[in-house]
Design an enzyme around this catalytic site. Structure first.
Site, PDB file in Angstrom:
ATOM      1  N   LEU A  50       0.483  -0.693  -0.111  1.00  0.00           N
ATOM      2  CA  LEU A  50       0.070  -0.345   0.081  1.00  0.00           C
ATOM      3  C   LEU A  50       1.151   1.265  -0.047  1.00  0.00           C
ATOM      4  O   LEU A  50       2.027   1.486   0.880  1.00  0.00           O
ATOM      5  CB  LEU A  50      -1.296  -0.267   1.658  1.00  0.00           C
ATOM      6  CG  LEU A  50      -2.068  -0.664   1.078  1.00  0.00           C
ATOM      7  CD1 LEU A  50      -2.544  -0.616   2.778  1.00  0.00           C
ATOM      8  CD2 LEU A  50      -3.472  -0.020   0.163  1.00  0.00           C
ATOM      9  N   ASP A  51       0.606   2.257  -0.945  1.00  0.00           N
ATOM     10  CA  ASP A  51       0.838   3.388  -0.857  1.00  0.00           C
ATOM     11  C   ASP A  51       1.240   4.307   0.328  1.00  0.00           C
ATOM     12  O   ASP A  51       0.469   3.444   1.438  1.00  0.00           O
ATOM     13  CB  ASP A  51       1.081   4.558  -1.869  1.00  0.00           C
ATOM     14  CG  ASP A  51       0.682   4.004  -3.113  1.00  0.00           C
ATOM     15  OD1 ASP A  51       2.187   3.769  -3.604  1.00  0.00           O
ATOM     16  OD2 ASP A  51       0.265   4.184  -3.828  1.00  0.00           O
ATOM     17  N   ILE A  52       2.626   4.989   0.849  1.00  0.00           N
ATOM     18  CA  ILE A  52       2.747   5.708   2.101  1.00  0.00           C
ATOM     19  C   ILE A  52       1.619   5.733   2.087  1.00  0.00           C
ATOM     20  O   ILE A  52       0.989   6.642   3.656  1.00  0.00           O
ATOM     21  CB  ILE A  52       3.746   6.335   1.971  1.00  0.00           C
ATOM     22  CG1 ILE A  52       4.322   7.044   3.502  1.00  0.00           C
ATOM     23  CG2 ILE A  52       3.625   7.393   1.099  1.00  0.00           C
ATOM     24  CD1 ILE A  52       5.668   7.386   3.564  1.00  0.00           C
TER      25      ILE A  52
END
Length: 180
Positions: free
Chosen positions: A41-43
């Site tokens: 999951l992206d930051i």
């Protein structure tokens, strides 16, 4: 038997155990050895992240051949009309190709939603709304690019489900250990 950790990842946490020097990491929340993320999951995305101690299961979860569905709750700027929802449902042309058809619809703001830190920016004259979007592929930042392409930029992105696994009953920043 394979073990799976269901983690409700907070905004700003990187999906790795080693420090990048800038952000909180998985090891700040999970101290169980020999578990590895099955996907990312992206930051700046929140919600369900799966970790497992089984390499074959990890591959099956992340392999595009299996087309494991991923459901997201997406807060967007504006209120998508029927035409925008139809475009999401039919597939959206992105720079790296046409997305597969998605399940997309308006939804109420999720119940018992935790506060994001930092909060989402709001504009006084532009309403926001929530979508539930289910995809079966994983192009880089795909959901954000899809909503932007149909004219409704993503403000907040929460992954609710991967296949049959969901966030249900998992508090923000906590994890649940299950057998797969």
């Amino acid at each position: 038997m394979s073990r799976v950790l269901l983690f409700n990842k907070p905004y700003g946490v990187i999906c790795q155990f080693s420090r990048d020097g800038l952000h909180p990491k998985l090891a700040d929340y999970i101290s169980v050895p020999d578990f590895y993320p099955a996907g990312r999951l992206d930051i700046d995305s929140e919600g369900l992240l799966l970790l497992t101690d089984d390499g074959k299961l990890q591959h099956r979860i992340t392999d595009p051949k299996h087309k494991l569905s991923k459901t997201y709750w997406v807060q967007v700027e504006g209120v998508p009309d029927a035409a925008a929802l139809q475009r999401l449902q039919s597939g959206v042309q992105l720079k790296d190709g046409l997305t597969l058809p998605a399940e997309a619809g308006l939804m109420d703001e999720p119940a018992n939603l935790w506060q994001r830190d930092p909060p989402v920016r709001f504009r006084k004259d532009i309403p926001t709304s929530w979508l539930q979007l289910t995809i079966r592929e994983g192009k880089n930042r795909q959901v954000r690019r899809m909503t932007a392409a149909v004219g409704f930029p993503t403000l907040r992105l929460i992954r609710y489900a991967i296949g049959d696994w969901t966030l249900d009953g998992i508090p923000h920043g906590k994890w649940l250990n299950i057998n797969a």
